[in-house]
Enzyme design. Structure first.
Site, PDB file in Angstrom:
ATOM      1  N   SER A  98    -115.533 -10.797  35.704  1.00  0.00           N
ATOM      2  CA  SER A  98    -115.992 -12.175  35.118  1.00  0.00           C
ATOM      3  C   SER A  98    -115.413 -12.341  33.343  1.00  0.00           C
ATOM      4  CB  SER A  98    -117.255 -12.223  35.200  1.00  0.00           C
ATOM      5  OG  SER A  98    -118.018 -13.682  34.760  1.00  0.00           O
ATOM      6  N   ASP A 242    -114.320 -18.451  31.782  1.00  0.00           N
ATOM      7  CA  ASP A 242    -114.390 -17.218  31.659  1.00  0.00           C
ATOM      8  C   ASP A 242    -113.271 -16.646  32.669  1.00  0.00           C
ATOM      9  OD1 ASP A 242    -115.470 -17.728  33.925  1.00  0.00           O
ATOM     10  OD2 ASP A 242    -116.827 -15.834  33.855  1.00  0.00           O
ATOM     11  N   ASP A 244    -113.177 -15.366  35.527  1.00  0.00           N
ATOM     12  CA  ASP A 244    -112.929 -15.941  37.072  1.00  0.00           C
ATOM     13  C   ASP A 244    -113.347 -17.388  37.246  1.00  0.00           C
ATOM     14  OD1 ASP A 244    -115.651 -15.479  36.405  1.00  0.00           O
ATOM     15  OD2 ASP A 244    -115.927 -14.630  38.303  1.00  0.00           O
TER      16      ASP A 244
HETATM   17 MG    MG Z   1    -117.516 -15.258  35.593  1.00  0.00          MG
END
Ligand code: MG
Length: 460
Positions: A98, A242, A244
């Site tokens: 992430s 971000d 992902d």
């Molecule tokens: Mg994320």
């Protein structure tokens, strides 16, 4: 049993220190045992270093347990989740860390409903993992090869377009600056914007595991270049993902970067009118501002405060029978008619739908919100040190209203403070807001001096 693998959002760690291919393969076996032989599992990854290696190791573990593997490869987490929810799958596995720093990677498990599995189920997987679970099936069970799912991204983009009035957005002539964090958001959001008739300038939209453009976490600090591009090009909106792309941090047409509780509040008020059949309540983490309540309550929308962590928010919304939205100050927004998980590209399309429908500029909408000045800070701390900090803050502000479902949130007259241990990094997070910047700064210094004995302070 003690939780030793999963944090608030999957298994995370520094590549080749905690996150090794050996761990990934054994975890793949444990995940396979959890879903069971013959289960159909969709696997994906973000752009991070080691992603292909970890994905291959997880797939190896899954295959060893007799699981049927489908491979979406590079895809945003919400893209994988949407495909799991709408496709013939029993679950999914996403290789991602992430927003964490570039040297991190991680593994998270998605249920058949497209939402991260509940924390109780992660404990089941941990049990298989620590027992060293390893099925040995008859050789004839190992004839199945993974199927590559090239169409996963297109499925996902179509799903987003179904949620908005494409012609209305096309007619508005928007210009957008999109910062993809050099990761998988680049595979979706620029294409989505094209399909919405939006002219865009892309920043950091080349895939690069070294994250040369900026750190994977979008914030006012890391989106400075994108904000400068927005001012230069006089664009209507800035969106920064971000690593992902389940988050989108937004900048308005004046280049002001907003925390996600701001635009989350505006989007929720808008969605409540368009999707009027939804229960009139929103879910947001204790890290969100009290302005959420200030703005939504007078509009007849209930605000449910939750512990920090999007999985908790998703699972609470499902359990309670639905909501308008769930959102977080970090830029995560769940548009529930689409899917009950954070989704950066979906949030982007929804923002454009809102601006086109209301015929207002983003800055006008932002100025309708109550004004608070936020400060966010994180200090290195072990779990114990962070817990000590929470206790100190509880004592110090004993005479104020406190919410203690996750760390401690102090609610005062014209200010609030939240101090909590991070679920993903060895840090204590401080978030606060006050009516003016000087007061916010003073409050931060006060909190820092209260908790410094816990963090080793002068003793160093
Ligand atoms: Mg994320």
């Amino acid at each position: 049993m003690p939780r030793r693998l999963f944090g608030t959002d999957g298994v995370r760690g520094v590549l080749m220190e905690r996150l090794t291919p050996e761990l990934a393969q054994q975890l793949g076996r444990a995940i396979g045992a959890y879903f069971g032989k013959g289960a159909r599992i969709l696997v994906g990854r973000d752009v991070r270093a080691g992603g292909y290696m970890l994905k291959s190791a997880v797939i190896s573990g899954l295959l060893a347990e007799g699981v049927k593997v489908y491979d979406a490869d590079l895809i945003p987490t919400p893209g994988l989740q949407f495909n799991v929810k709408t496709g013939p799958y029993d679950g999914g596995v996403m290789i991602t860390a992430s927003h964490n720093p570039p040297e991190y990677n991680g593994i998270k498990v998605i249920g058949a409903d497209g939402i991260e599995i509940p924390h109780e189920d992660e404990e089941v997987i941990e049990e298989y993992f620590f027992k060293g679970h390893a099925s040995k099936l008859p050789w004839r069970s190992y004839t199945y090869d993974p199927i590559i799912k090239h169409e996963a991204i297109e499925n996902y983009i179509k799903g987003i377009l179904d949620q908005v009035d494409v012609d209305l957005i096309k007619g508005a002539g928007f210009r957008v600056v999109i910062d993809c964090a050099n990761s998988v958001g680049a595979l979706v959001t620029p294409r989505l914007l094209s399909r919405l008739g939006v002219k865009y300038v892309s920043v950091n939209c080349n895939l690069d595991p070294l994250f040369p453009g900026r750190p994977p976490e979008p914030s006012p600090d890391t989106l400075k270049v994108a904000a400068a591009v927005l001012r230069e090009t006089k664009a209507d909106l800035l969106v920064g993902h971000d690593g992902d792309a389940d988050r989108a941090i937004v900048g308005d047409d004046r280049g002001r970067i907003l925390w996600g509780d701001r635009d989350g509040t505006l989007l929720s008020a808008f969605a409540a009118e368009v999707w009027s059949e939804l229960p009139r309540r929103v879910y947001t983490g204790v890290s969100s501002s009290i302005l959420v309540e200030d703005f939504l309550r007078p509009r007849g929308i209930e605000v449910v405060w939750t512990p920090v962590g999007s999985v908790t928010i998703s699972r609470m919304i499902v359990k309670d029978g639905g909501a308008i939205s769930g959102f977080e100050e970090n830029g995560g927004y769940m548009h529930t008619p689409h899917q009950i998980v954070r989704d950066g590209p979906m949030k982007t399309a929804l923002l454009l739908f809102m601006l086109a429908t209301l015929k207002k500029r983003m800055s006008e909408l932002v100025d309708e919100l109550p004004t608070y000045y936020p400060i966010k800070e994180k200090l290195p701390a072990t779990r114990e040190q962070a817990q000590c900090a929470v206790e100190k803050v509880k004592e110090h502000f004993a005479n104020f209203r406190q919410v203690t479902i996750d760390g401690v949130k102090v609610l005062g007259e014209g200010f609030w403070v939240l101090v909590r241990p991070s679920g993903t990094e060895p840090v204590v997070r401080i978030m606060l807001e006050a009516r003016d910047p000087e007061e916010a700064e003073r409050l931060l210094n006060e909190v820092k001096s209260i908790i410094s004995p816990c963090l080793g302070g002068e003793q160093g």
